[in-house]
Design an enzyme around this catalytic site. Structure first.
Site, PDB file in Angstrom:
ATOM      1  N   GLY A 418      -0.737 -22.954 -23.935  1.00  0.00           N
ATOM      2  CA  GLY A 418       0.332 -22.644 -23.120  1.00  0.00           C
ATOM      3  C   GLY A 418       0.196 -23.021 -21.682  1.00  0.00           C
ATOM      4  N   GLY A 420       2.078 -22.153 -17.674  1.00  0.00           N
ATOM      5  CA  GLY A 420       3.029 -21.334 -16.987  1.00  0.00           C
ATOM      6  C   GLY A 420       2.806 -21.938 -15.455  1.00  0.00           C
ATOM      7  N   GLY A 421       3.551 -21.034 -14.585  1.00  0.00           N
ATOM      8  CA  GLY A 421       3.862 -21.352 -13.238  1.00  0.00           C
ATOM      9  C   GLY A 421       2.345 -21.233 -12.462  1.00  0.00           C
ATOM     10  N   GLY A 423      -0.725 -21.787 -14.163  1.00  0.00           N
ATOM     11  CA  GLY A 423      -1.858 -22.386 -14.764  1.00  0.00           C
ATOM     12  C   GLY A 423      -1.595 -22.880 -16.294  1.00  0.00           C
ATOM     13  N   THR A 424      -2.677 -23.126 -16.852  1.00  0.00           N
ATOM     14  CA  THR A 424      -2.734 -23.622 -18.197  1.00  0.00           C
ATOM     15  C   THR A 424      -3.656 -22.792 -18.920  1.00  0.00           C
ATOM     16  OG1 THR A 424      -2.234 -25.914 -17.479  1.00  0.00           O
ATOM     17  CG2 THR A 424      -2.787 -25.741 -19.772  1.00  0.00           C
ATOM     18  N   LYS A 439      -7.910 -19.245 -19.265  1.00  0.00           N
ATOM     19  CA  LYS A 439      -6.791 -19.647 -18.176  1.00  0.00           C
ATOM     20  C   LYS A 439      -7.344 -20.408 -17.155  1.00  0.00           C
ATOM     21  CE  LYS A 439      -3.142 -17.601 -15.554  1.00  0.00           C
ATOM     22  NZ  LYS A 439      -2.554 -16.341 -14.858  1.00  0.00           N
ATOM     23  N   ASP A 536       5.090  -9.938 -13.133  1.00  0.00           N
ATOM     24  CA  ASP A 536       5.622 -11.209 -14.040  1.00  0.00           C
ATOM     25  C   ASP A 536       5.751 -10.761 -15.278  1.00  0.00           C
ATOM     26  OD1 ASP A 536       6.639 -13.741 -14.151  1.00  0.00           O
ATOM     27  OD2 ASP A 536       4.626 -14.785 -14.723  1.00  0.00           O
TER      28      ASP A 536
END
Length: 745
Positions: A418, A420-421, A423-424, A439, A536
């Site tokens: 995955g 996201g804004g 990180g990975t 993460k 979030d």
């Protein structure tokens, strides 16, 4: 003695003169016994001045020696020749056509002056080496001819709006215009005329207009040409070649070239590589001695000239090619083999030693860098905090950088699960088989170190079954890495919106997921040791395990709320579509911001639509606005069609939609708390349980079932309306709700 000295000097002088004479003859471009010069013009064969000195009549040059200096003309014409090139170019002078206003009859103001270029058909205008020019104010220039058997006409206009618009060297329509001449154009004629002959100011500013064909490099426009242009002729470049009907005239060490002609009807001769001279002369092209000019050879040592080429000699005891950049010269002796072996062994030892020192230095630097990152990321402070815990078996684990790199195959792209804004997320598998989610943040902010440490400590203490458990962290990298338990069944977003991967969720499963997520948020807001605002909440941050149990994840944007504060002033962060509009306007973050985001999640569960979608109608792009504007009696139209909705559970969906609308109120203070939301959702879940009891109990227990349902239904409706429960059944429901909220340490 003096006599012998004089004799010797005389012999040396004679030899020198002979050598110079030979050099002159060798470099002559004309046939033997023929004039090579007419004034400053050199005349190479096949051109010639007199009979027998030229190939045929086309190449005849007439030299008028009465002029001073002598002047050359083409054949028997009055066409002046200024340059002859063996590469097929001939430079000749051609007249300029002019048009002067003061000489024009007013009755015929638009009749242009014209002239024909007097170029023989055997000498066509050189392609791409000439251009048509027209100069003057309000002057038009035309040129015509025959192109591929058809008549051709083209031209351009030169105007003058004011004097400042005329620029030296510019020929784009202000005082001067130019055109390319098409390839193969013959019988060229030129025309020039005026557009406004009666304008007095134009006549004063520009008395004449001119048109001519000129070589590309032979004309540069000057603004003074507008008032006065004195040239009568300009230099034009034409092509010359040998006709195919003529026997091959290419001599020794030369080759025939005919690819420049479209139909191959003409050819030229040129010297082969390594030769120079006139390929039309009987002796042909002569060898170039590359060794005499360092620019022509690439020899590092000794140069030896050969016919058409050269070789480079290696020094003594060497062999090979002595050219720069070539194979090079190598030693040709076995005596030097031991020396070479010794040098090789020494080099290998040096290389191994240097490599060992370099790797040691690199490892030391790597350790120092890890220590630096560990300190900057608050590693010592975190260890000190962890050592004060009373339950060392439950301490968060601090992983090393090597452990995580090995678990993720050095963060290979195939392990990414995955992005996201913030990180990975990578999937890692340790040697004991434990699967984890790692993460890796995109950015690091040193000012947030203390908050990161507090967040790790708080999250590691949360043991709620519906929160993705934090197993540990790594502080040896530039950005801290968080290690979570790995949840196997993807995100809620995928289950709702990506039907290619997952089957549609039933309403019972959706309600269960909503209730579990609400319980987590209520716990974070109300029951955690330090309240946490997630900030979030969205369907991509709600994971599902194999039993479809919800797991809230991604606390990268979360904020810890001190006990004495109810709101935080912070930079707005979140996801489009889920972002609290009040938080967006005021930058004041409260727990009600999570309530708003959760309301959007509820609408996604009900409708199956995305929070923001630009593919559909404009009215449906924002899910919150779309549902809020939908009347209650039309709610059935927005329910997810992929979900099997029965008439018996549609009331549950309507009640859930009402809860979602409460969560989406504009003012945060008017929204319910997450604890209230969880209690109301549990009330909806109770309706589902009651319906299940009705469907499953046998007819023999009908009276007992009806009595029980009457009591519980009345208490449930009272709970939904007032938010409190005072009877026995109410106490059991309240206990169930509290188990969802407080299912953690």
């Amino acid at each position: 003695m003096k006599r012998w000295r004089k004799t010797l000097v005389g012999l040396m002088l004679i030899i020198k003169i002979a050598i110079l004479s030979t050099a002159v003859v060798a470099s002559s471009q004309a046939l033997a016994g023929c004039d090579e010069w007419c004034g400053d013009l050199r005349i190479p064969y096949p051109f010639g001045v007199k009979q027998g000195c030229h190939l045929n009549q086309t190449f005849l040059i007439t030299c008028n020696k009465t002029n001073s200096p002598p002047k050359a003309f083409l054949m028997d014409t009055d066409i002046s020749v200024t340059n002859i090139s063996l590469h097929g170019e001939l430079h000749i002078l051609q007249p300029i056509v002019r048009y002067c206003y003061e000489q024009v009859q007013v009755s015929d103001p638009f009749i242009p002056n014209a002239t024909n270029l007097s170029v023989p058909a055997a000498l066509p205008i050189a392609d791409g080496k000439n251009k048509f020019i027209a100069t003057g104010c309000n002057t038009f220039g035309l040129f015509s001819g025959m192109l591929k058997g058809s008549e051709f006409l083209s031209g351009c206009i030169s105007v003058c709006t004011n004097g400042s618009a005329i620029v030296d060297g510019s020929c784009f329509g202000n005082g001067c215009c130019e055109l390319e001449i098409p390839k193969g154009l013959t019988n060229l004629s030129l025309f020039v005329g005026q557009l406004l002959p009666n304008e007095t100011n134009i006549l004063k500013y520009n008395p004449c207009g001119y048109a001519f064909v000129v070589g590309d490099e032979r004309f540069k426009f000057d603004s003074t040409y507008i008032q006065r242009f004195e040239d009568e002729e300009v230099e034009v470049v034409v092509d010359w070649a040998i006709g195919n009907q003529t026997m091959n005239v290419c001599r020794q060490n030369s080759q025939r070239i005919s690819n420049f002609s479209d139909d191959g009807s003409q050819y030229r001769c040129e010297c082969l590589d390594g030769f120079m001279g006139n390929p039309y002369l009987p002796q042909g092209c002569e060898d170039i001695d590359e060794c005499k000019d360092e620019k022509l050879n690439k020899c590092k040592y000794e140069c030896i000239n050969t016919i058409g080429n050269y070789t480079c000699k290696c020094p003594k005891n060497f062999k090979g090619d002595g050219r720069h950049g070539g194979e090079g010269c190598t030693r040709d002796s076995k005596a030097f083999i031991p020396i070479i072996i010794g040098i090789g062994v020494g080099f290998i030892v040096f290389l191994i030693g240097s490599t060992w020192i370099f790797l040691g230095y690199k490892k030391l630097k790597f350790i120092k860098r890890k220590e630096k990152f560990f300190i900057e990321n608050g590693g010592f402070i975190l260890q000190q905090q962890l050592s004060q815990w009373q339950s060392p078996n439950e301490m968060v684990r601090i992983f090393t950088q090597e452990e995580l790199e090995k678990a993720t195959n050095n963060y290979d792209n195939s392990t990414i699960v995955g992005k996201g804004g913030f990180g990975t997320v990578y999937k890692g598998v340790f040697e004991d088989g434990l699967a984890v989610a790692i993460k890796k943040s995109k950015i690091v902010d040193q000012s947030q170190t203390d908050q990161f440490i507090n967040e790790v400590i708080v999250l590691s203490q949360i043991n709620h079954r519906n929160v993705v458990r934090l197993l540990g962290c790594c502080l040896e990298t530039q950005v801290p890495l968080l290690v979570y338990e790995f949840v196997t069944n993807g995100t809620l977003f995928e289950h709702i919106h990506d039907k290619t991967k997952h089957a549609s969720l039933s309403w019972e499963a959706r309600l269960k997921i909503a209730l579990e997520t609400a319980g987590v948020l209520a716990y974070l807001h109300s029951s955690a040791s330090i309240p946490i605002i997630h900030r979030d909440i969205k369907t991509t941050n709600i994971l599902l395990d194999d039993n479809y149990t919800a797991k809230v994840s991604d606390f990268g944007a979360s904020k810890l709320v001190p006990m004495d504060q109810t709101q935080l002033s912070t930079m707005v962060q979140g996801t489009l579509g889920y972002l609290d509009p009040e938080y967006l306007l005021t930058s004041e973050l409260t727990e009600k911001s999570d309530v708003y985001s959760f309301g959007i999640v509820l609408l996604e569960l009900i409708t199956g639509k995305k929070a923001v979608c630009f593919d559909g109608p404009e009215a449906e792009r924002n899910l919150a606005m779309y549902v809020l504007c939908t009347k209650d009696d039309l709610l059935e139209e927005v329910v997810d069609r992929g979900m099997m909705v029965k008439e018996t559970n549609f009331e549950e969906i309507k009640e859930t939609a009402k809860i979602a609308k409460k969560c989406l109120r504009i003012k945060g203070e008017e929204r319910p708390s997450m604890k209230e939301v969880a209690m109301e959702l549990d009330g909806v879940r109770l309706m589902q349980v009651q319906r299940s009891w009705v469907d499953n109990n046998s007819l023999s227990n009908a009276e007992e079932r009806v009595c029980l349902l009457d009591v519980e239904a009345s208490d449930s409706s009272h709970f939904i309306a007032s938010g409190t429960m005072n009877n026995t059944v109410g106490d059991s429901i309240k206990a169930s709700i509290l188990s969802h909220i407080h299912h953690g340490r």
